[in-house]
Design a protein around this motif. Structure first.
Motif, PDB file in Angstrom:
ATOM      1  N   ARG A 170       0.837  -1.209   0.000  1.00  0.00           N
ATOM      2  CA  ARG A 170       0.000   0.000   0.000  1.00  0.00           C
ATOM      3  C   ARG A 170       0.871   1.258   0.000  1.00  0.00           C
ATOM      4  N   ALA A 171       1.953   1.243   0.758  1.00  0.00           N
ATOM      5  CA  ALA A 171       2.842   2.402   0.789  1.00  0.00           C
ATOM      6  C   ALA A 171       3.513   2.609  -0.560  1.00  0.00           C
ATOM      7  N   GLU A 172       3.959   1.512  -1.202  1.00  0.00           N
ATOM      8  CA  GLU A 172       4.589   1.622  -2.520  1.00  0.00           C
ATOM      9  C   GLU A 172       3.603   2.193  -3.538  1.00  0.00           C
ATOM     10  N   GLN A 173       2.360   1.766  -3.478  1.00  0.00           N
ATOM     11  CA  GLN A 173       1.343   2.289  -4.396  1.00  0.00           C
ATOM     12  C   GLN A 173       1.141   3.787  -4.178  1.00  0.00           C
ATOM     13  N   ALA A 174       1.090   4.197  -2.909  1.00  0.00           N
ATOM     14  CA  ALA A 174       0.901   5.622  -2.612  1.00  0.00           C
ATOM     15  C   ALA A 174       2.095   6.437  -3.100  1.00  0.00           C
ATOM     16  N   LEU A 175       3.300   5.922  -2.905  1.00  0.00           N
ATOM     17  CA  LEU A 175       4.500   6.626  -3.388  1.00  0.00           C
ATOM     18  C   LEU A 175       4.485   6.737  -4.901  1.00  0.00           C
ATOM     19  N   ALA A 176       4.036   5.667  -5.588  1.00  0.00           N
ATOM     20  CA  ALA A 176       3.981   5.692  -7.057  1.00  0.00           C
ATOM     21  C   ALA A 176       2.981   6.726  -7.556  1.00  0.00           C
ATOM     22  N   ARG A 177       1.959   7.004  -6.740  1.00  0.00           N
ATOM     23  CA  ARG A 177       0.970   8.028  -7.135  1.00  0.00           C
ATOM     24  C   ARG A 177       1.441   9.439  -6.788  1.00  0.00           C
ATOM     25  N   GLY A 178       2.617   9.579  -6.175  1.00  0.00           N
ATOM     26  CA  GLY A 178       3.153  10.901  -5.888  1.00  0.00           C
ATOM     27  C   GLY A 178       3.015  11.354  -4.453  1.00  0.00           C
ATOM     28  N   ALA A 179       2.549  10.478  -3.567  1.00  0.00           N
ATOM     29  CA  ALA A 179       2.420  10.865  -2.157  1.00  0.00           C
ATOM     30  C   ALA A 179       3.801  11.043  -1.536  1.00  0.00           C
ATOM     31  N   SER A 180       3.878  11.882  -0.516  1.00  0.00           N
ATOM     32  CA  SER A 180       5.141  12.054   0.204  1.00  0.00           C
ATOM     33  C   SER A 180       5.402  10.795   1.027  1.00  0.00           C
ATOM     34  N   PRO A 181       6.665  10.520   1.378  1.00  0.00           N
ATOM     35  CA  PRO A 181       6.953   9.346   2.216  1.00  0.00           C
ATOM     36  C   PRO A 181       6.158   9.342   3.518  1.00  0.00           C
ATOM     37  N   SER A 182       5.994  10.516   4.124  1.00  0.00           N
ATOM     38  CA  SER A 182       5.258  10.589   5.386  1.00  0.00           C
ATOM     39  C   SER A 182       3.789  10.221   5.187  1.00  0.00           C
ATOM     40  N   ASP A 183       3.157  10.797   4.144  1.00  0.00           N
ATOM     41  CA  ASP A 183       1.740  10.508   3.883  1.00  0.00           C
ATOM     42  C   ASP A 183       1.550   9.045   3.487  1.00  0.00           C
ATOM     43  N   ALA A 184       2.465   8.520   2.663  1.00  0.00           N
ATOM     44  CA  ALA A 184       2.358   7.123   2.232  1.00  0.00           C
ATOM     45  C   ALA A 184       2.468   6.186   3.425  1.00  0.00           C
ATOM     46  N   ALA A 185       3.392   6.504   4.338  1.00  0.00           N
ATOM     47  CA  ALA A 185       3.577   5.655   5.519  1.00  0.00           C
ATOM     48  C   ALA A 185       2.334   5.644   6.393  1.00  0.00           C
ATOM     49  N   LEU A 186       1.776   6.814   6.661  1.00  0.00           N
ATOM     50  CA  LEU A 186       0.600   6.896   7.536  1.00  0.00           C
ATOM     51  C   LEU A 186      -0.618   6.235   6.898  1.00  0.00           C
ATOM     52  N   ALA A 187      -0.794   6.401   5.582  1.00  0.00           N
ATOM     53  CA  ALA A 187      -1.935   5.802   4.898  1.00  0.00           C
ATOM     54  C   ALA A 187      -1.868   4.281   4.917  1.00  0.00           C
TER      55      ALA A 187
END
Length: 334
Positions: A292-309
């Motif tokens: 889920r974090a990798e998917q969020a990062l691929a969509r352009g999320a910041s590392p902090s936002d991707a981690a929390l999501a």
């Protein structure tokens, strides 16, 4: 890119329609995007086969096919699509059909070797890799892949090649001339990668967005998504837990919370995961959160936002988990 590349798509009876249409549409949209930028088209699509028309995997008739040319233009790309498996009750091919099939394989063997010597590219999609193996185009040490159900057959047909398991696509040879992909939609991922190489990442991203392929996979990605891994079992309670984790990975999933969802004790849940999924409950949770974090990062999320999501407490925890997982994957197995 003033002269477009000849992209010759090999069509035979039973060709898997998505293997053919998916890459063809990606190349067409790339040309369309180039025209919008007032740039020349990069690809010239040609559909070739031993017959002027044939039936696809879904019964749709494909017509207007060109006969195989006597010679390929330098730098051409030859794309071998997958073909449906014959049903057990399907009649044996006629002698005429067999003769055409053999003639086609002879043409592929001859022209494929010339193509590779002269700097062209061989692109194999799904079981198209088996066709390349049968025609001797996958020589000693060539890295290649195919649909996961056909890897053993590929090893038999190309015993000197290096067959790679669980990869979306693989590129090998001088200047990555030999490309092969897993099944069906992986052909689109491979086509987008080739478009990015030839036309640039920005244009490939534009094509991916038009095709609604927002999460482009690379040659480093596994064929089977981590969201589908460890699910090859029939235990309903375990599936119930896995479904809940995939739906809400950021939830506070303690072992007790997982066990409550399965209506078993925490100790019994650990036994079920080990027996049926081959992984511990907490390791499974970590795998899903990482994906889920990798998917969020691929969509352009910041590392902090991707981690929390994804359910990590911070981007530092996400980074530590990724490093630990990478280190574990390279550790020798005993």
């Amino acid at each position: 890119m003033s002269t477009p590349i000849d992209v010759l798509m090999w069509v035979q009876p039973g060709t898997l329609l998505l293997d053919l249409a998916g890459p063809a549409e990606a190349f067409r949209l790339a040309n369309q995007a180039l025209r919008r930028r007032q740039q020349p088209e990069a690809f010239r699509l040609r559909f070739i086969g031993m017959e002027a028309e044939c039936e696809s995997s879904v019964g749709l008739q494909l017509s207007g096919l060109e006969p195989p040319p006597e010679a390929l233009a330098p730098g051409s790309w030859l794309i071998l699509s997958g073909c449906r498996s014959k049903a057990p009750d399907e009649p044996a091919p006629s002698s005429e059909q067999l003769a055409q099939e053999l003639a086609g394989e002879r043409w592929l063997a001859r022209q494929g070797q010339v193509l590779l010597r002269e700097g062209g590219r061989l692109v194999c999609i799904c079981s198209g890799t088996l066709l390349a193996a049968r025609t001797g185009l996958l020589g000693r040490g060539v890295r290649c892949t195919s649909h996961h159900e056909m890897l053993d057959q590929l090893r038999e047909l190309a015993p000197e090649a290096q067959v790679v398991d669980n990869r979306v696509f693989v590129l090998d040879g001088p200047a990555e001339q030999i490309a092969s992909s897993a099944g069906i939609t992986a052909g689109i991922d491979l086509s987008l990668h080739l478009i990015a190489q030839h036309c640039g990442e920005a244009l490939a991203a534009s094509v991916a967005q038009t095709m609604v392929v927002y999460l482009r996979r690379s040659s480093k990605d596994p064929e089977l998504s981590p969201l589908l891994a460890h699910r090859h079992h029939l235990h309903a309670a375990l599936h119930r837990v896995q479904d809940a984790i995939c739906a809400e990975p950021a939830r506070d999933w303690s072992l007790d919370a997982m066990a409550a969802r399965a209506h078993v004790t925490p100790r019994h849940l650990s036994r079920l995961f080990a027996e049926h999924a081959g992984i511990s409950p907490l390791n499974y949770l970590q795998t899903i959160r990482l994906e889920r974090a990798e998917q969020a990062l691929a969509r352009g999320a910041s590392p902090s936002d991707a981690a929390l999501a994804a359910g990590f407490s911070s981007d530092q925890q996400l980074r530590r988990t990724r490093l630990a997982r990478a280190a574990a994957s390279t550790r020798p197995q005993h």
